[in-house]
Design a protein around this motif. Structure first.
Motif, short mmCIF file in Angstrom:
data_model
loop_
_atom_site.label_atom_id
_atom_site.label_comp_id
_atom_site.label_asym_id
_atom_site.label_seq_id
_atom_site.Cartn_x
_atom_site.Cartn_y
_atom_site.Cartn_z
N GLN A 1 0.81 -1.21 0.00
CA GLN A 1 0.00 0.00 0.00
C GLN A 1 0.85 1.26 0.00
OE1 GLN A 1 -3.39 -0.20 -0.43
NE2 GLN A 1 -3.05 1.95 -0.93
N ASP A 2 2.02 1.21 0.64
CA ASP A 2 2.89 2.39 0.66
C ASP A 2 3.34 2.74 -0.75
OD1 ASP A 2 2.71 2.81 3.38
OD2 ASP A 2 4.48 1.61 3.84
N PHE A 3 3.59 1.73 -1.58
CA PHE A 3 3.96 2.01 -2.97
C PHE A 3 2.77 2.53 -3.75
CE2 PHE A 3 4.36 0.97 -7.44
CZ PHE A 3 5.64 1.41 -7.74
N ASP B 1 0.35 4.18 -2.79
CA ASP B 1 -0.01 5.54 -2.37
C ASP B 1 0.88 6.61 -2.99
OD1 ASP B 1 -2.12 4.68 -0.80
OD2 ASP B 1 -0.99 4.70 1.08
N LEU B 2 2.00 6.22 -3.58
CA LEU B 2 2.91 7.19 -4.18
C LEU B 2 2.33 7.71 -5.50
CD1 LEU B 2 6.37 5.42 -3.74
CD2 LEU B 2 5.40 7.21 -2.30
N PRO B 3 2.65 8.95 -5.87
CA PRO B 3 2.29 9.41 -7.22
C PRO B 3 3.14 8.67 -8.24
CG PRO B 3 3.66 11.05 -6.10
CD PRO B 3 3.35 9.99 -5.09
N PHE B 4 2.50 7.96 -9.15
CA PHE B 4 3.26 7.13 -10.09
C PHE B 4 3.74 7.97 -11.27
CE2 PHE B 4 3.69 4.49 -13.85
CZ PHE B 4 4.57 3.53 -13.39
N PHE B 5 4.98 7.70 -11.71
CA PHE B 5 5.51 8.31 -12.93
C PHE B 5 6.53 7.34 -13.52
CE2 PHE B 5 7.85 9.87 -9.26
CZ PHE B 5 9.17 9.63 -9.59
N ASP B 6 6.80 7.50 -14.80
CA ASP B 6 7.78 6.64 -15.44
C ASP B 6 9.14 6.84 -14.80
OD1 ASP B 6 8.70 4.73 -17.19
OD2 ASP B 6 8.99 6.12 -18.86
N PRO C 1 12.95 4.77 -2.64
CA PRO C 1 13.25 5.17 -1.26
C PRO C 1 13.05 6.67 -1.03
CG PRO C 1 14.94 3.69 -2.08
CD PRO C 1 14.11 4.08 -3.26
N THR C 2 13.45 7.48 -2.01
CA THR C 2 13.30 8.93 -1.89
C THR C 2 11.84 9.33 -1.77
OG1 THR C 2 15.30 9.26 -3.22
CG2 THR C 2 13.80 11.14 -3.00
N MET C 3 11.01 8.76 -2.64
CA MET C 3 9.59 9.11 -2.64
C MET C 3 8.91 8.62 -1.36
SD MET C 3 9.21 10.83 -5.36
CE MET C 3 7.43 10.96 -5.29
#
Length: 241
Positions: A165-167, A169-174, A181-183
């Motif tokens: 879920q943590d992934f 929840d991130l804004p996805f981009f290419d 780790p940064t995001m």
């Protein structure tokens, strides 16, 4: 919590069989319940060789993109399809050592009492890459570190463990796979760095050249830096209110 291994693959017909056999032996006794292989539009026998190596065990799931969409999109496809709460990622070329999966899991378990929102990211020791890959990665990592100040020495290491879920929840981009780790750190997820091994590629060819690793990575940095500043600004605004 149980884990799923997500394995993006593109034209790795010679590497995928030996790797999957290694993974199958390595995860015995570990809380890993499935392997999700995302065939990113391969033009070779990657999927067929994976099936032959794993057999009829239903713990292996294969999802195929009709055309190549890139590593980040393949990761997203696999993570969305995974049925477990924890995700382990690694490369399909065999350079990541499946034995290090246990290290990631034990590091997560040892700290889980503090927070479940955590990413355990591998840092490759004694990299077994070509000179071009090592130099371009070193330059890109130094530029990235100076701009993002995230304290991640080896953002290109694919060996990672994090909550599904943590992934999502991130804004996805290419190319997000270069900055996970940064995001996650920017979104409040704890980052744990562990040293892992690295092996020479025994079959197949690298899918990235010098320009992919250097200039494309630098171009992405501009967008990531902008995105992080907007995220920080939003948090500060909410705090003031």
């Amino acid at each position: 919590m149980y884990a799923a291994i997500v394995l993006p693959a593109f034209n790795e017909e010679d590497s995928i069989g030996p790797l999957l056999r290694e993974i199958r032996e390595t995860i015995k006794g570990l809380p890993v319940r499935e392997v999700v292989l995302v065939d990113d539009g391969s033009s070779d026998s990657t999927a067929a060789n994976a099936i032959a190596a794993w057999g009829d065990d239903p713990s292996l799931r294969i999802i195929r993109h009709g055309r190549r969409q890139g590593q980040s999109r393949a990761l997203l496809t696999g993570i969305r399809a995974a049925s477990q709460d924890l995700i382990v990622t690694l490369d399909a070329d065999g350079q990541n050592d499946p034995a290090d999966i246990a290290t990631l899991i034990s590091s997560y378990a040892a700290r889980q009492h503090r927070t479940s929102r955590m990413i355990v990211a591998g840092q490759r020791m004694r990299r077994q890459d070509t000179l071009v890959k090592r130099v371009s990665s070193r330059i890109a990592n130094r530029i990235r570190a100076s701009l993002l100040d995230d304290n991640v020495r080896d953002t290109g290491c694919s060996l990672k463990l994090f909550r599904r879920q943590d992934f999502l929840d991130l804004p996805f981009f290419d190319h997000i796979h270069r900055f996970i780790p940064t995001m996650m750190k920017a979104s409040g997820v704890a980052v744990v760095l562990v040293d892992v091994g690295h092996r020479p590629r025994k079959a197949g060819t690298s899918k990235y050249g010098f320009w992919d690793r250097l200039w494309v990575g630098i171009y992405d940095l501009v967008g990531v830096r902008w995105l992080l500043k907007r995220q920080i600004a939003n948090v500060e605004l909410e705090t003031v209110q």
